[in-house]
Design a protein around this motif. Sequence first.
Motif, short mmCIF file in Angstrom:
data_model
loop_
_atom_site.label_atom_id
_atom_site.label_comp_id
_atom_site.label_asym_id
_atom_site.label_seq_id
_atom_site.Cartn_x
_atom_site.Cartn_y
_atom_site.Cartn_z
N TYR A 89 0.29 -1.11 -0.26
CA TYR A 89 -0.43 0.50 -0.30
C TYR A 89 0.94 1.43 -0.01
O TYR A 89 0.57 2.08 1.24
CB TYR A 89 -0.66 0.02 1.07
N PRO A 90 0.97 1.18 -0.82
CA PRO A 90 1.88 2.65 -1.41
C PRO A 90 1.63 4.11 -0.60
O PRO A 90 2.67 4.82 -0.48
CB PRO A 90 3.47 2.50 -2.62
N SER A 91 0.87 4.35 -1.46
CA SER A 91 -0.25 5.23 -0.90
C SER A 91 -0.02 5.69 -0.01
O SER A 91 -0.40 7.06 0.94
CB SER A 91 -1.14 6.03 -1.88
N ARG A 92 -1.55 4.02 1.28
CA ARG A 92 -1.35 4.94 2.26
C ARG A 92 0.19 4.73 3.00
O ARG A 92 -0.01 5.81 3.82
CB ARG A 92 -2.12 2.97 3.68
N VAL B 299 3.05 8.60 7.02
CA VAL B 299 4.50 9.09 7.39
C VAL B 299 4.46 10.48 7.19
O VAL B 299 4.87 10.82 8.41
CB VAL B 299 5.72 8.66 5.99
N ALA B 300 3.89 10.90 6.61
CA ALA B 300 3.44 12.60 6.36
C ALA B 300 2.53 12.92 7.62
O ALA B 300 3.27 13.74 8.54
CB ALA B 300 2.82 12.45 5.44
N MET B 301 1.84 12.43 7.79
CA MET B 301 1.12 12.08 9.60
C MET B 301 2.00 12.07 10.58
O MET B 301 2.04 12.65 11.49
CB MET B 301 0.06 11.55 9.32
N LEU B 302 2.99 10.98 10.05
CA LEU B 302 4.78 10.97 11.25
C LEU B 302 5.15 12.24 11.96
O LEU B 302 5.27 12.51 12.79
CB LEU B 302 4.72 10.15 11.49
N ALA B 303 5.27 12.33 10.29
CA ALA B 303 6.12 14.12 10.04
C ALA B 303 5.10 15.35 10.91
O ALA B 303 6.28 15.84 11.19
CB ALA B 303 6.60 14.24 8.95
#
Length: 66
Positions: free
Chosen positions: A27-30, A35-39
């Motif tokens: 699931y590359p888009s998920r 990762v963006a949310m973790l950032a």
Amino acid sequence: MNTDLWHELALAISLVFIIEGIMPFLYPSRWRRMVAMLARTDNRTMRIMGFSSMLIGLALLYLINN
């Protein structure tokens, strides 16, 4: 005996790589959104999440080995 320890450590690290690679492979888009949310997550929350993860891993190791 020391060789067994290194062998098991290498196995454990290999399994971590396999498990960590499942999400970006399937699931590359998920994975990118996660990762963006973790950032955007603050350091305190990340530390709590990391510490909780370590405690869960430690508890599982204890339960498995006893």
